[in-house]
Write an enzyme that holds these catalytic residues in place. Structure first.
Site: not given
Ligand code: IPM
Ligand code: MG
Length: 367
Positions: A142, A192, A224, A248, A252
């Protein structure tokens, strides 16, 4: 002693709607639990861009450094899609994370009993799920340099750099081990190492840190495989520690196990300030959801539960955090649902404000 201070940054899309409910909860704690916060509010993301031409004004950044905790709603939206990369709404959030040095991002994935059959996975695989992902938040791909898009042999080349120092890996690892000590004493580190040197270093450093936590059972997994295991048998995990990009994605994935992104809070913590509290920013895991924004449909739970995390991690109010989390659980147990939590055959969803009403009623009933 002066009241603890909170900076509220509602942001874009559904951010202001869900944050309005959090304001009511904050007021409830002031009125009923002798917990009064000095609250200030400011702009972030597209909302800040519209006013200032930048997604985070320097004054807001300075204020964020001073307060005891920042609560953020969400950033982004289609209106800002074509903006230059440097002023996109997301850059405001990334600047907060970087300049506050919020290296440990705590993302719990907890399956609420009342929502177990809402997951896309079979109920028995997710019922009772309670895992904590600790995502490194201030480094990795990032932020690594070099980065950018440049020309090579008449062709555009996009570059990002995965870079980790051992100090960065170590401080996040310590945060993860500390959490594991307070939970199930199991930590799975994901990288990884089979293809990335930064992964080899990651594994080395986490293993070294583990010597200071002999009670914690450490395991390592390629990220993975970790993604696969998360959907195959998620309850094998207690705490997961992983880097910024894998975190990230994996968070999710873990979030969806619980049925809805609308339920999940997060805390981003940095080093202790002079008053002993960690630098901290709390935000729901969900985004700005432009498709439903302004319609009173959004689920405020994730943002409310983010405030519960603030009570726990910034203000040492574990019992009050429990009270608030329980109130949300009780609302769900009563079958009260926002639209994101409706089954196809479900009844009538409640609005964002009605969800707030319901949580406040449970809080009232709790005292
Ligand atoms: C998260 C989001 C952020 C990230 C974006 C909005 C920059 O996806 O907080 O998970 O990628 O970290
Ligand atoms: Mg995210």
């Amino acid at each position: 002693m002066s009241n603890p201070s909170l900076l509220i940054l509602p942001g874009d899309g559904i951010g202001p709607e869900v944050m309005a409910q959090v304001r009511r909860i904050i007021d409830w704690f002031g009125a009923n639990r002798d917990l009064t916060f000095d609250v200030s509010e400011d702009l972030v993301g597209g909302a800040a861009y519209d006013k200032h031409g930048v997604p985070l004004h320097d004054d807001t950044m300075a204020r964020a450094q001073e307060v005891d905790a920042v609560l953020l709603g969400a950033v982004g939206g289609p209106a800002y899609d074509d903006l230059d990369f440097s002023v996109k709404p997301e850059r405001g959030l990334l600047r907060l994370r970087k300049e506050m040095d919020l290296f440990a991002n705590l993302r719990p994935a907890q399956c609420f009993d009342a929502l177990a059959d809402f997951s896309s996975l079979k109920t028995d695989i997710v019922a009772g799920l309670d895992i904590m992902i600790v995502r490194e938040l201030t480094s990795g791909v990032y932020f690594g340099e070099p980065r950018g898009i440049h020309m090579e042999d008449n062709m555009r080349v996009g570059v990002n750099t995965q870079r980790y120092t051992e100090a960065e890996i170590e401080r996040g690892a310590r945060a993860a081990f500390e959490l594991a000590m307070k939970r199930g004493k199991r930590l799975c580190s994901m990288e990884k190492a089979n293809v990335m040197e930064s992964g080899i270093l990651w594994r080395d450093v986490v293993t070294e840190v583990s010597k200071d936590y002999p009670e914690v059972v450490l395991s390592h997994m390629y990220a993975d495989n970790g993604a696969m295991q998360l959907v195959r048998a998620p309850k094998q995990f207690d705490v997961i520690y992983t880097d910024n990009l894998f975190g990230d994605i994996l968070s999710d994935c873990a979030a969806m196990l619980t049925g809805s992104l609308g339920m999940l809070p997060s805390a981003s913590l940095g080093a202790p300030m002079e008053n002993g509290r960690p630098k901290a920013l709390y935000e729901p895991v969900h985004g700005s959801a432009p498709d439903i924004s302004g319609q009173g449909k959004a689920n405020p739970s994730a943002c409310i539960l983010s405030f519960a995390m603030a009570l726990r991690y910034s203000f040492d109010q574990g019992a009050e955090a429990d009270r608030l989390e329980q109130a949300v659980q009780d609302v769900l147990a009563d079958g009260i649902r926002t639209a994101d939590l409706m089954q196809a055959d479900g009844g009538t969803p409640v609005s964002t404000a009605e969800m707030g009403d319901a949580v406040l009623a449970k809080l009232d009933a709790s005292i």
